[in-house]
Design an enzyme around this catalytic site. Structure first.
Site, PDB file in Angstrom:
ATOM      1  N   THR A  21      31.347  50.158  30.863  1.00 27.11           N
ATOM      2  CA  THR A  21      32.203  50.221  31.924  1.00 27.11           C
ATOM      3  C   THR A  21      34.010  50.212  31.732  1.00 27.11           C
ATOM      4  O   THR A  21      34.085  49.399  30.724  1.00 27.11           O
ATOM      5  CB  THR A  21      31.950  49.103  32.896  1.00 27.11           C
ATOM      6  OG1 THR A  21      32.805  49.296  34.167  1.00 27.11           O
ATOM      7  CG2 THR A  21      31.933  47.925  32.578  1.00 27.11           C
ATOM      8  N   GLY A  22      34.508  50.583  32.474  1.00 24.03           N
ATOM      9  CA  GLY A  22      35.973  50.712  32.288  1.00 24.03           C
ATOM     10  C   GLY A  22      36.504  49.724  33.368  1.00 24.03           C
ATOM     11  O   GLY A  22      37.884  49.725  33.307  1.00 24.03           O
ATOM     12  N   ASN A  23      35.709  49.350  34.237  1.00 20.29           N
ATOM     13  CA  ASN A  23      36.263  48.563  35.477  1.00 20.29           C
ATOM     14  C   ASN A  23      36.508  47.163  34.888  1.00 20.29           C
ATOM     15  O   ASN A  23      35.643  46.298  34.631  1.00 20.29           O
ATOM     16  CB  ASN A  23      35.203  48.546  36.614  1.00 20.29           C
ATOM     17  CG  ASN A  23      35.678  47.716  37.791  1.00 20.29           C
ATOM     18  OD1 ASN A  23      36.028  46.782  37.700  1.00 20.29           O
ATOM     19  ND2 ASN A  23      35.408  48.473  39.091  1.00 20.29           N
ATOM     20  N   LYS A  26      34.141  44.380  36.486  1.00 18.00           N
ATOM     21  CA  LYS A  26      32.987  44.310  35.948  1.00 18.00           C
ATOM     22  C   LYS A  26      32.735  43.819  34.415  1.00 18.00           C
ATOM     23  O   LYS A  26      31.880  42.993  34.371  1.00 18.00           O
ATOM     24  CB  LYS A  26      32.224  45.602  36.016  1.00 18.00           C
ATOM     25  CG  LYS A  26      31.898  46.420  37.527  1.00 18.00           C
ATOM     26  CD  LYS A  26      31.325  47.568  37.252  1.00 18.00           C
ATOM     27  CE  LYS A  26      31.238  48.112  38.741  1.00 18.00           C
ATOM     28  NZ  LYS A  26      30.573  49.686  38.662  1.00 18.00           N
ATOM     29  N   ASP A  81      26.013  50.490  37.429  1.00 19.56           N
ATOM     30  CA  ASP A  81      26.853  51.510  38.356  1.00 19.56           C
ATOM     31  C   ASP A  81      26.593  50.981  39.691  1.00 19.56           C
ATOM     32  O   ASP A  81      25.309  50.648  40.035  1.00 19.56           O
ATOM     33  CB  ASP A  81      26.291  52.988  38.535  1.00 19.56           C
ATOM     34  CG  ASP A  81      27.338  53.823  39.142  1.00 19.56           C
ATOM     35  OD1 ASP A  81      28.594  53.864  38.856  1.00 19.56           O
ATOM     36  OD2 ASP A  81      27.058  54.495  40.140  1.00 19.56           O
ATOM     37  N   ASP A 167      34.746  43.018  47.863  1.00 21.17           N
ATOM     38  CA  ASP A 167      34.513  41.636  47.998  1.00 21.17           C
ATOM     39  C   ASP A 167      35.236  40.951  49.240  1.00 21.17           C
ATOM     40  O   ASP A 167      34.481  40.181  49.799  1.00 21.17           O
ATOM     41  CB  ASP A 167      34.932  40.691  46.748  1.00 21.17           C
ATOM     42  CG  ASP A 167      33.581  40.984  45.511  1.00 21.17           C
ATOM     43  OD1 ASP A 167      32.608  41.486  45.895  1.00 21.17           O
ATOM     44  OD2 ASP A 167      34.018  40.885  44.393  1.00 21.17           O
TER      45      ASP A 167
END
Length: 208
Positions: A21-23, A26, A81, A167
């Site tokens: 993941t590039g987030n 996360k 995801d 959130d």
């Protein structure tokens, strides 16, 4: 999370795993949840070239990301995801959660668009969905696939500074606060991502 007694066994069976993941949100959450179980490397640190999320579901996108990261690094990969699905909006933003306002949108832009679309709606029911995939390598024909949900409601304005994404507008009745008001360790235990990761680690242990 799993008891500390399992840590040494997990570290022995899997010394290193790549997070596909590039987030950054996360990466931060998964690092915290996997701490003590795996030596974790972000795909960004290994300069993995990301691919478009062209799947039609959370599971399809997670599989795409896991196989891509494993192909480029030759490491086992864990991909997640996830997104928000709002009942009155027929599941929007769904798989487009990260780019709901536009491609490359900020969290604030996505939240603003969602709140505008929710104006006039009294039904605020929503849930986060997480699809988590683990593969040993890019040719793995039997990936571990977990999908979990986290139920809540959409607030009318953002509250809280913890977390990321939606959130601040995701309200939890049992805790009388938004997801962004939870302490990180509590969120990591009860969230859609936390539930999925617990199940994934349990399955890895049973496979040994």
């Amino acid at each position: 999370m799993l008891p500390p007694s399992f840590s040494s066994k997990l570290l022995y069976t899997m010394k290193k795993i790549i997070l596909a993941t590039g987030n950054p949100g996360k990466v931060r959450e998964l690092n915290a949840m996997l701490n003590g179980h795996y030596s974790v490397v972000s795909q960004k640190d290994l300069q993995v070239k990301e691919i478009p999320e062209t799947g039609s579901s959370f599971i399809e996108n997670a599989l795409l990301k896991a196989r891509n990261a494993s192909l480029q690094t030759k490491l086992p990969a864990l991909a997640d995801d996830s997104g928000l699905e709002v009942e009155v909006l027929d599941g929007e933003p769904g798989i487009y959660s990260a780019r709901y306002a536009r491609e490359g949108a900020t969290d604030e832009e996505n939240v603003k668009k969602l709140l505008l679309k929710m104006e006039g709606h009294n039904n605020r029911k929503a849930h986060f969905c997480c699809a988590m995939v683990y593969i040993n390598d890019e040719k793995d024909t039997k990936p571990i696939i977990i999908e979990r949900r986290w139920e809540g409601e959409i607030l009318r304005e953002p509250i809280g500074t913890n977390g990321f994404g939606y959130d601040p507008i995701f309200y939890l009745k049992d805790y009388s606060c938004s997801s962004a008001q939870l302490e990180p360790d509590i969120k990591n235990k009860i969230s859609h991502r936390g539930q999925a990761l617990d199940d994934l680690l349990s399955q890895l242990l049973r496979a040994e």
